[in-house]
Write an enzyme that holds these catalytic residues in place. Structure first.
Site, PDB file in Angstrom:
ATOM      1  N   ILE A   1       0.842  -1.192   0.000  1.00  0.00           N
ATOM      2  CA  ILE A   1       0.000   0.000   0.000  1.00  0.00           C
ATOM      3  C   ILE A   1       0.885   1.254   0.000  1.00  0.00           C
ATOM      4  O   ILE A   1       1.791   1.372   0.826  1.00  0.00           O
ATOM      5  CB  ILE A   1      -0.932   0.004   1.223  1.00  0.00           C
ATOM      6  CG1 ILE A   1      -1.833  -1.235   1.204  1.00  0.00           C
ATOM      7  CG2 ILE A   1      -1.773   1.275   1.263  1.00  0.00           C
ATOM      8  CD1 ILE A   1      -2.675  -1.390   2.439  1.00  0.00           C
TER       9      ILE A   1
ATOM     10  N   GLU B   1       2.254  -3.680   5.589  1.00  0.00           N
ATOM     11  CA  GLU B   1       1.239  -3.385   4.580  1.00  0.00           C
ATOM     12  C   GLU B   1       1.504  -4.120   3.275  1.00  0.00           C
ATOM     13  O   GLU B   1       0.953  -3.783   2.227  1.00  0.00           O
ATOM     14  CB  GLU B   1       1.181  -1.877   4.308  1.00  0.00           C
ATOM     15  CG  GLU B   1       2.446  -1.275   3.697  1.00  0.00           C
ATOM     16  CD  GLU B   1       3.447  -0.813   4.759  1.00  0.00           C
ATOM     17  OE1 GLU B   1       4.251   0.076   4.451  1.00  0.00           O
ATOM     18  OE2 GLU B   1       3.417  -1.346   5.887  1.00  0.00           O
TER      19      GLU B   1
END
Length: 490
Positions: free
Chosen positions: A353, A395
């Protein structure tokens, strides 16, 4: 003569004089019924009168022996006294003694002699009855011990079978096989969840079937409904485990169904439903054995569910419910070995991300967690059932694509990137938008390299995408040291 209080004796072919002496000697406690020579009382008469003693004359005995054995066999059950009149020699006397007479007496009979013989015979008869009674008691005790031994053997075997596995499906299969020796069991189905789960649980339904069909759907709904009643709230989600069985079309019938709630240490963790092929009408002993068997089954399933929960926690990420890095490393090693053996392409995507730290810093970690969960769902919905997803760390997410060319893997990665860019991430701070960068790599079948190399290439491709502006897909081919922002050659 039924209902009389006197003990009954029979006289077979005895004289009136001898009968009178016997009656006086016997007193009020005995009654004597006489039959003439050649007349043998029937089996029905024997059953009705139940004589305790037979007085038989030598003439009556000779007539008795002349009859077929089938007509006289029933007379052998009572004690017999032979009144030996006439001439006889020692050999004849010995042969008569071998015929089972309790006493042989020579007339004329006196009251004292008759009373002595009678008391001796009655004492022998009483001793015989005591022995018969003791024998019956011993047989009953033996039968009881054999039944208890059978029950103990069943429970030992049942306990062994349901505790030697840590797979709930194997335990339920073993339980069905063992219980079938006690009850007409046709199927055992269950719903279980980890003990000490929170109010909203993720359960697994175990159905005795090979695949999904209308019958398994009926069982699923029945098991789920029972579990919801037991918990007092809804089961959040369920997994299906088709245990495999020939009993694939047995519909649940309430009158033939035994539903048992599973509880251990005060914690409810499931329901087992035992389907019988007939109406289960159990005796007290069978109910006790079944209760003991269910206790053993509960223990086995409790241990299996604890193990399953521990294994799940060891293999899955708690936030996204995807596989974790530990499980990914094991799976990558397996897939790398398999694909190299058969010469098939294996690709890896690593998605990260963009600016995730900023999301956490600006909106808080709860919002960041919501974004991670949503991204996991996007990946699950975008991939084939044969593909594999794991939370790689932080992430980052890793996706293994079996038997997939790098061009197809890149096309898929681009589609996923676009979906992430267009997705509205719902968080406690409102709707958020974000993007992701994705690195793509595949194994090099021309080299015998470690599985770590595909991770290095995918990771290097990902960082190149980050450096070149984020929100893009970058590929690193095995034969090139250059990171290409696009390109679809295999």
């Amino acid at each position: 003569m039924n209902g009389q209080t006197k003990k009954l004796m029979w006289g077979l072919g005895i004289s009136d004089k001898d009968a009178e002496v016997i009656r006086h000697a016997a007193g009020d406690q005995f009654a004597l019924t006489c039959f003439p020579v050649g007349i043998t009382p029937s089996v029905d008469q024997l059953e009705a009168d139940k004589p305790c003693l037979l007085w038989i004359s030598k003439q009556g005995w000779d007539a008795f022996k002349a009859l077929p054995a089938s007509a006289t066999a029933h007379i052998d059950v009572a004690s017999r006294i032979l009144i030996m009149g006439g001439d006889y020699d020692l050999a004849e006397l010995e042969s008569l003694l071998e015929c089972g007479f309790a006493e042989i007496i020579k007339p004329p009979i006196t009251e004292d002699r008759a009373r002595e013989v009678l008391l001796s015979a009655v004492e022998t008869q009483n001793l015989y009855q005591d022995i018969v009674h003791m024998t019956r008691e011993i047989c009953m005790e033996r039968e009881l011990l054999e039944r208890k031994n059978d029950v103990l053997s069943f429970l030992v075997s049942f306990l062994e079978k349901v505790t030697q596995h840590l797979d709930p499906a194997e335990i339920l299969r073993a339980a069905q096989s063992e219980l079938a020796t006690l009850l007409p069991v046709s199927a055992i189905n269950a719903i279980c969840w980890p003990p000490q789960s929170s109010e909203n649980v993720h359960a697994t339904i175990y159905v005795a079937s090979n695949n999904k069909n209308d019958t398994t759907y009926t069982w699923t709904e029945k098991l789920k409904s029972h579990a919801e009643q037991l918990l007092g709230n809804g089961v959040v989600s369920i997994d299906m485990n088709y245990m495999g069985s020939t009993a694939t079309n047995i519909e649940p019938e309430p009158e033939k169904l035994l539903a048992v709630n599973l509880e251990y240490g005060g914690s409810k963790f499931g329901v087992v439903m035992v389907q019988c092929s007939d109406h289960p009408q159990l005796g007290k002993d069978q109910i006790q054995v079944l209760q003991s068997a269910i206790s053993h089954l509960t223990l086995g399933l409790n241990n299996a569910m604890l193990y399953t929960a521990a294994q799940h926690n060891a293999d899955f990420d708690g936030l996204t419910k995807l596989y974790n890095r530990r499980h990914f490393d094991t799976r990558l090693l397996e897939e790398n070995t398999r694909h190299r053996r058969y010469g098939h392409s294996l690709c890896l995507l690593i998605a990260d991300i963009d600016n995730f730290k900023k999301i956490n810093d600006t909106y808080g970690h709860l919002a960041g967690d919501a974004v991670l969960r949503d991204l996991g769902r996007i990946l699950e919905q975008s991939l084939r059932t044969s593909d594999y997803i794991a939370r790689f760390g932080g992430e980052e997410f890793a996706v293994l694509l079996p038997c997939t060319s790098i061009s197809h893997a890149t096309t898929l990665a681009e589609r996923i990137r676009a979906q992430i860019q267009e997705h509205a991430f719902a968080t406690d701070k409102g709707i958020l938008n974000t993007t992701a960068s994705i690195g793509v790599a595949c194994i090099d079948l021309s080299k015998d390299e470690s599985p770590v190399e595909i991770i290095r290439r995918a990771d290097a491709a990902l960082y190149r995408a980050k450096r070149e502006g984020k929100n893009q897909v970058t590929v690193l081919y095995p034969t090139s040291s250059l990171l290409l922002a696009e390109g679809y050659a295999t």
